[in-house]
Write an enzyme that holds these catalytic residues in place. Structure first.
Site: not given
Length: 422
Positions: A151, A60, A178, A94, A294, A63-64, A298
């Protein structure tokens, strides 16, 4: 490459001894309880007092990349993973835009083809993560997708969940869930009675549906003692069910939120000490299968939008082993073998991988020092959003080996840039 005088701990083969391991052409050539003779052509590492284990697998991560590459990319995420002892990860879907189609999945495959670790890209369960229309499960199966997830968002509609379970049963997908019913949540990321019910209620629903329709569900980032009890009972009934807990929920509690502010804002939220202890007990007795980070990068700006608007999540892939050492091993709750099982063997099994430390197997390995202390003062992630910065950590990853090649080496001297060979 010859690894000498190392403590081999391998839950898959139940090995636990001190000896030597010879690696050649990406594979384990010999494993000996005792000493192997050195060859002048071999690179020799004396690892006295260190532990050799199968490298870690994180089921989980975020890696954007794409439109949020200022937070993380597959490349920077891979470097952070290697520092944490990971050679395999499952990347959540996501992203912006979402990974919700065959074409988007193939775009990811092109992007990661030269990344030095194995990245299993998950694909969204519903188109646009809107919870309304399922993605094309049949086509995704044909191109090798293993994990389906929205998620970041729960599957609220029961009819959508039922259809997904049926397709999971048919095609063998892992449905990674989720579990937070938004109807109970006024302020995401903070523990209260309603927020607790948000997790418990939807887990209850999905366990009933799983029993009726089959399939395989993986419950993500478990956070409450009640949920642990639900899953303990469900596993006794033989359902195809796995679940994860994060290092964050093993380390922090809600009384620390005031100190760390939005850096400790996560979904689901950190809860009470009683919950934290219940999660560790769930790991110990096998109710919870794995530690999954997870890892959620950010920007600093994302975390400065105030108590309710700041983004949830923190980086954790570099420090998961250290957290397990401090909060589980050195508290004498679980053995080193049991912890490695949760970081490596069980996550690998979820994705159908077996990599024991044995002759003929791929040399995907990690070298660990369970007692080493260090200050966590920099990250190889693009982001720095963690309350652990500046803290003394105990337990350190010293080397990460992928396909017989040392990709991360904190044994050698030099600058931080010298530690990577990829």
């Amino acid at each position: 490459m010859l690894l000498k005088n190392v403590k081999v701990i391998d839950p898959a083969s139940e090995k636990d001894f001190e000896g030597d391991v010879l690696i050649k052409n990406g594979y384990i050539e010999k494993v000996l309880e005792g000493n192997l003779d050195c060859d002048s052509n071999e690179e020799v590492f004396d690892l006295s007092g260190k532990i050799l284990a199968p490298s870690f697998f994180d089921t989980h991560v975020h890696f954007r990349d794409f439109e949020e590459s200022d937070k993380e990319t597959y490349e920077t995420g891979a470097h952070a993973a290697l520092r944490g002892g990971y050679t395999h990860v499952c990347a959540m879907a996501n992203s912006k835009p979402p990974i919700d189609s065959v074409s988007k999945y193939e775009e990811v495959q092109e992007k990661i083809k030269n990344i030095p670790i194995d990245i299993y890209q998950a694909v969204n369960m519903t188109i646009g993560m809107k919870g309304e229309n399922l993605t094309d499960f049949e086509s995704l199966k044909k191109i090798g997708v293993k994990c389906i997830t929205d998620d970041g968002f729960p599957i609220v509609r029961e009819d959508i969940m039922i259809e997904a379970l049926k397709l999971s049963q048919e095609y063998g997908f892992i449905l990674s869930l989720h579990e937070e019913d938004p109807s109970f949540i006024e302020h995401p990321g903070y523990d209260d009675t309603a927020n607790r019910k948000a997790e418990i209620s939807i887990i209850e629903r999905d366990l009933k549906l799983l029993e009726k329709y089959g399939g395989h569900i993986n419950i993500q980032h478990l956070s409450s003692k009640e949920s642990v009890e639900l899953l303990r009972d469900a596993k006794k009934s033989g359902l195809k069910l796995t679940c994860e807990v994060t290092p964050t929920h093993l380390f922090f509690t809600k009384d620390m939120v005031e100190k760390y502010g939005t850096l400790l804002k996560v979904n689901p939220p950190v809860r009470t000490e009683e919950d934290r202890v219940a999660l560790i007990e769930g790991l110990k007795d096998g109710t919870i299968d794995m530690i999954a980070t997870d890892h959620a990068p950010h920007t600093a700006g994302d975390k400065k939008l105030g108590e309710f608007k700041s983004k949830s999540g923190l980086i954790s892939i570099e420090t998961a082993f250290s957290v397990a050492m401090e909060k589980i091993y050195h508290e004498k709750i679980m053995s080193m073998r049991e912890i490695i099982r949760c970081l490596s063997t069980n996550p690998r099994a979820l994705f159908g991988i077996k990599s024991p430390i044995a002759t003929g197997e791929r040399a995907d390995l990690v070298v660990l020092d369970k007692g080493a202390e260090y200050i966590y003062d920099h990250s190889y992630s693009k982001s720095n959003n963690t309350p652990l910065f500046g803290r003394k950590m105990i337990g350190k990853v010293l080397m990460t080996i992928k396909d017989g090649k040392v990709l991360y080496n904190d044994l050698k001297e030099g600058t931080s840039e010298d530690r990577f060979n990829c």
